[in-house]
Design a protein around this motif. Structure first.
Motif, mmCIF file in Angstrom:
data_model
loop_
_atom_site.group_PDB
_atom_site.id
_atom_site.type_symbol
_atom_site.label_atom_id
_atom_site.label_comp_id
_atom_site.label_asym_id
_atom_site.label_seq_id
_atom_site.Cartn_x
_atom_site.Cartn_y
_atom_site.Cartn_z
ATOM 1 N N GLU A 213 -14.898 2.616 -5.064
ATOM 2 C CA GLU A 213 -14.381 2.786 -3.511
ATOM 3 C C GLU A 213 -15.660 3.831 -2.902
ATOM 4 O OE1 GLU A 213 -11.359 5.476 -0.667
ATOM 5 O OE2 GLU A 213 -10.602 4.857 -2.603
ATOM 6 N N THR A 214 -16.258 4.693 -3.548
ATOM 7 C CA THR A 214 -17.322 5.482 -3.200
ATOM 8 C C THR A 214 -18.483 4.380 -2.920
ATOM 9 O OG1 THR A 214 -16.554 7.544 -4.042
ATOM 10 C CG2 THR A 214 -18.808 7.589 -3.202
ATOM 11 N N LEU A 215 -18.747 3.534 -4.005
ATOM 12 C CA LEU A 215 -19.685 2.785 -3.713
ATOM 13 C C LEU A 215 -19.914 1.731 -2.630
ATOM 14 C CD1 LEU A 215 -20.371 1.920 -7.609
ATOM 15 C CD2 LEU A 215 -22.141 2.978 -6.188
ATOM 16 N N GLY A 216 -18.638 1.508 -2.107
ATOM 17 C CA GLY A 216 -18.465 0.659 -1.016
ATOM 18 C C GLY A 216 -18.140 -0.572 -1.347
ATOM 19 N N LEU A 217 -17.114 -0.624 -2.708
ATOM 20 C CA LEU A 217 -16.814 -1.988 -3.007
ATOM 21 C C LEU A 217 -15.411 -2.190 -3.085
ATOM 22 C CD1 LEU A 217 -18.949 -2.015 -6.428
ATOM 23 C CD2 LEU A 217 -19.592 -2.644 -4.065
ATOM 24 N N SER A 218 -14.692 -1.330 -2.418
ATOM 25 C CA SER A 218 -13.317 -1.307 -2.218
ATOM 26 C C SER A 218 -12.784 -1.032 -0.758
ATOM 27 C CB SER A 218 -12.413 -0.613 -2.980
ATOM 28 O OG SER A 218 -12.401 -0.936 -4.297
ATOM 29 N N LEU A 219 -11.860 -1.354 -0.141
ATOM 30 C CA LEU A 219 -11.600 -0.835 1.146
ATOM 31 C C LEU A 219 -11.189 0.602 1.192
ATOM 32 C CD1 LEU A 219 -9.243 -3.442 2.474
ATOM 33 C CD2 LEU A 219 -11.517 -3.294 2.968
ATOM 34 N N THR A 258 -27.674 0.523 -3.388
ATOM 35 C CA THR A 258 -28.988 1.262 -3.413
ATOM 36 C C THR A 258 -28.908 2.396 -4.543
ATOM 37 O OG1 THR A 258 -28.391 2.591 -1.608
ATOM 38 C CG2 THR A 258 -29.538 0.389 -1.116
ATOM 39 N N LYS A 259 -30.138 3.097 -4.565
ATOM 40 C CA LYS A 259 -29.978 4.218 -5.518
ATOM 41 C C LYS A 259 -29.204 5.350 -4.687
ATOM 42 C CE LYS A 259 -31.666 6.626 -8.944
ATOM 43 N NZ LYS A 259 -33.076 6.734 -9.245
ATOM 44 N N GLU A 260 -29.110 5.327 -3.641
ATOM 45 C CA GLU A 260 -28.540 6.257 -2.594
ATOM 46 C C GLU A 260 -26.790 5.986 -3.016
ATOM 47 O OE1 GLU A 260 -32.519 6.213 -1.472
ATOM 48 O OE2 GLU A 260 -31.045 4.430 -1.568
ATOM 49 N N ALA A 261 -26.659 4.816 -3.059
ATOM 50 C CA ALA A 261 -25.125 4.492 -3.184
ATOM 51 C C ALA A 261 -24.550 5.100 -4.519
ATOM 52 C CB ALA A 261 -24.820 3.174 -3.010
ATOM 53 N N PHE A 262 -25.326 4.861 -5.500
ATOM 54 C CA PHE A 262 -25.134 5.349 -6.997
ATOM 55 C C PHE A 262 -25.238 6.817 -6.934
ATOM 56 C CE2 PHE A 262 -25.600 0.946 -7.920
ATOM 57 C CZ PHE A 262 -24.659 0.707 -8.643
ATOM 58 N N HIS A 263 -26.054 7.463 -6.223
ATOM 59 C CA HIS A 263 -26.098 9.198 -5.891
ATOM 60 C C HIS A 263 -24.545 9.204 -5.422
ATOM 61 C CE1 HIS A 263 -27.170 13.071 -4.385
ATOM 62 N NE2 HIS A 263 -26.318 12.660 -3.628
ATOM 63 N N ASN A 264 -24.143 8.839 -4.387
ATOM 64 C CA ASN A 264 -22.833 9.090 -3.853
ATOM 65 C C ASN A 264 -21.740 8.841 -5.036
ATOM 66 O OD1 ASN A 264 -24.078 9.251 -1.372
ATOM 67 N ND2 ASN A 264 -23.338 7.358 -0.550
ATOM 68 N N ALA A 265 -21.828 7.734 -5.793
ATOM 69 C CA ALA A 265 -20.899 7.677 -6.968
ATOM 70 C C ALA A 265 -20.850 8.829 -8.023
ATOM 71 C CB ALA A 265 -21.058 6.281 -7.578
ATOM 72 N N MET A 285 -23.717 -0.522 -14.606
ATOM 73 C CA MET A 285 -23.536 -1.149 -13.199
ATOM 74 C C MET A 285 -24.497 -0.997 -12.431
ATOM 75 S SD MET A 285 -19.406 0.445 -12.639
ATOM 76 C CE MET A 285 -19.445 0.152 -10.806
ATOM 77 N N ALA A 286 -25.282 0.005 -12.324
ATOM 78 C CA ALA A 286 -26.482 0.304 -11.664
ATOM 79 C C ALA A 286 -27.371 -0.746 -12.333
ATOM 80 C CB ALA A 286 -27.064 1.711 -11.738
ATOM 81 N N SER A 296 -30.457 12.667 -16.763
ATOM 82 C CA SER A 296 -30.842 13.931 -15.915
ATOM 83 C C SER A 296 -30.424 13.788 -14.518
ATOM 84 C CB SER A 296 -32.509 13.932 -15.964
ATOM 85 O OG SER A 296 -33.114 12.522 -15.252
ATOM 86 N N GLU A 297 -30.321 12.500 -13.844
ATOM 87 C CA GLU A 297 -29.827 12.364 -12.477
ATOM 88 C C GLU A 297 -28.295 12.934 -12.417
ATOM 89 O OE1 GLU A 297 -29.879 9.622 -8.897
ATOM 90 O OE2 GLU A 297 -31.552 9.492 -10.299
ATOM 91 N N PHE A 298 -27.361 12.516 -13.513
ATOM 92 C CA PHE A 298 -26.237 13.149 -13.488
ATOM 93 C C PHE A 298 -26.055 14.721 -13.602
ATOM 94 C CE2 PHE A 298 -25.819 8.520 -14.938
ATOM 95 C CZ PHE A 298 -24.585 8.154 -14.369
#
Length: 576
Positions: A213-219, A258-265, A285-286, A296-298
């Motif tokens: 949902e955070t990635l924007g793939l669900s309502l 985008t990379k930003e969407a995965f940051h949100n996830a 998925m990314a 390191s990003e996590f």
């Protein structure tokens, strides 16, 4: 918004539209299905990938769920086509559904590519179905929406609320320690799973649908609606209507993630105290979207993200409570300063627009920023000479006394060795020991099963011990808790340092400093490496042969090398 496509620009037109012999064959066989030109002419054809199975209790309601999606597709002027795909039943498939996640991802990709469809609705819920379907759909490169199956009702035993997985481990330890009876245990068994739907704790299933949902793939709000709530059916129909619009507009997640969407996830994962498994799945998925997510990003995101959801196994409440407290939109609305709110989503709005009006209805379940459960997220990434490519630990679900700990290793060479020796009264183990399990990773097990929450020896349980530090190259259930270091990479079966640990070696964990070290000199490790021989494969045929030869390590997502995003789209199938 993208330019709205005309009927002859739809992908399905290539099958049904031309006036030639091949399209004659497609149309005549469609008529054989009971369809006519009014079903395919000038309409987006929508595939509904259904992971229903009679042996998957998480998806028991998916026949009805699919019918509600079809209703929405028809209401919006599309043509729904239901296509069954592999159902990954977490509780019944052995050694692990993780072994078959990539198989479902391959199937989803090829099913979408080879059929005359313009978009897809993905029906998933049970742990690995969510990442598998999304991985496949991203590689297929067409508009899609994910419809989550929803959590089951809360469990109940007498006056005790039960959470799936979490309370199973808890009461199993009490049974082995002699503190509850066999009759008590049977009553718990009868009351812990009371309805269809996935685990109602913040396990892997709930974590992955929240991430989706955070990635924007669900309502918006879809991920936490209870499976047995009528609002779930309405969400499915709304998803059906939305995918028709997205097919016309070519609103394709493979193009907008985008990379930003995965940051949100990652922010969402850390804020809900999510499953450690989410890290492996998010990397995979990314990767299908052509985006690299280093471990390191996590850890960097974890350090800046407060934990706001008080959910089991790291907290007190269950998914029903989370939904009625405001659900994921309310939680994300507390974090807009660290989210990229401009990221697009499948309903045509940005993430920021979707959560702007969400409010918290119960501040015990979802905390406000100034009342956060902890200043950082639920999971940490470790480095050190024992895990050159990283390891993970869910420190939010363990006692703080283990955050800095050193102790002698008690090594089990594989799961069979663990099962054979665990309750041996002469096992040289104390509450200060570090239990080490080898050969439990992607190649070694195979499939990286959820063996990482190693059971404690009976003699420790009877002495009142309920946790010791445990270390492996395995995963653990997202519903689990305890001092478990997981995903050690490289794994022991391919010659990672974990393979060279011996009984009595001192292992040190420091969560605040994010280190995991083996107190053995480089020279001694080199000598042990020279003596080491790779374990022989137990099985090597069919799909397993493919898996063992192509799977990557945990820090790379355990996807197949040949399925990584290359930047060059796979050609559309030839119609003629």
């Amino acid at each position: 918004m993208p330019t709205r496509r005309t009927p002859d620009q739809l992908r399905s037109y290539r099958w049904f539209g031309p006036n030639d012999l091949r399209s004659f064959g497609h149309r005549s066989r469609a008529r054989q299905l009971g369809l006519g030109p009014e079903d395919w002419q000038g309409k987006p054809v929508i595939a509904i990938l259904n992971t229903w199975s009679e042996i998957n209790p998480c998806h028991l309601h998916f026949k009805v769920l699919a019918e509600n999606v079809k209703k929405g597709v028809l209401q919006a002027g599309g043509m729904p086509i239901e296509i069954p795909v592999l159902s990954l039943s977490e509780n019944f498939m052995k050694p692990t559904t993780m072994l078959y996640r990539n198989l479902l991802a391959m199937e989803a990709e090829e099913v979408l590519r080879c059929h005359p469809v313009d978009g897809a609705v993905l029906l998933g819920a049970c742990d690995k179905t969510t990442p598998a379907l999304i991985m496949g759909a991203l590689s297929a490169d067409m508009p899609f929406i994910f419809v989550p199956g929803g959590p089951m009702l809360r469990g109940q035993w007498r006056d005790q609320t039960l959470g799936s997985g979490t309370d199973a481990w808890k009461y199993w330890a009490e049974l082995r320690a002699g503190n509850i009876t066999q009759d008590d245990w049977c009553e718990i068994e009868d009351g812990i799973a009371r309805s269809h739907g996935h685990c109602m704790t913040m396990g892997t299933a709930a974590t992955m649908t929240a991430i989706t949902e955070t990635l924007g793939l669900s309502l918006p709000g879809a991920s936490s609606i209870p499976a047995s709530d009528a609002r779930h059916w309405r969400m499915a129909a709304a998803s059906g209507r939305q995918i028709v619009e997205n097919a016309w507009n070519d609103l394709n997640p493979a193009k907008f993630l985008t990379k930003e969407a995965f940051h949100n996830a990652i922010v969402a994962d850390m804020a809900v105290g999510g499953s450690t498994n989410a890290i492996v799945h998010l990397i995979a998925m990314a990767g299908r979207a052509g985006i690299k997510l280093p471990l390191s990003e996590f850890d960097a995101v974890s350090r800046l993200t407060p934990r706001l959801a008080d959910l089991r196994p790291a907290g007190r409440f269950l998914m029903e409570d989370f939904y009625f407290a405001g659900g994921l939109p309310a939680l994300l609305n507390q974090l807009t300063d660290i989210l990229h709110t401009e990221c697009p989503t499948v309903n045509g709005k940005t993430l920021g627009e979707n959560v702007a009006d969400a409010v918290i209805h119960n501040t015990e379940v979802i905390r406000s920023r100034d009342q956060a459960l902890s200043p950082e997220g639920g999971t940490a990434v470790l480095t050190g000479n024992l895990c050159p490519d990283g390891a993970v630990i869910k420190h939010s679900a363990m006692e703080e006394r283990f955050w800095t700990h050193s102790g002698p290793a008690v090594v089990f060479k594989d799961y069979e060795d663990l099962a054979a020796r665990l309750d041996d009264p002469d096992l040289p183990i104390t509450a200060d020991s570090v239990m080490v399990l080898q050969s439990a990773g992607p190649v070694g097990a195979p499939g990286m099963p959820e063996w990482g929450m190693l059971p404690l020896p009976k003699k420790l349980l009877e002495a009142g011990v309920r946790d010791v530090l445990r270390l492996s190259d395995a995963r653990m259930s997202g519903t689990s808790y305890g001092a478990c270091i997981l995903h050690v990479a490289p794994e022991s079966a391919v010659g990672g340092p974990l393979a060279f640990v011996r009984d009595g070696d001192i292992i040190s964990l420091n969560v605040p400093e994010r280190t995991l070290t083996l107190d053995v000199s480089d020279e001694e490790l080199a000598a042990r490496r020279a003596e080491w021989q790779a374990p022989k494969r137990k099985v090597d045929r069919g799909y397993l042969h493919l898996f063992l030869n192509e799977v990557t390590q945990a820090n790379e997502g355990c996807d197949f090398r040949f399925l990584h995003h290359t930047g060059t789209p796979t050609p559309e199938p030839r119609i003629h």
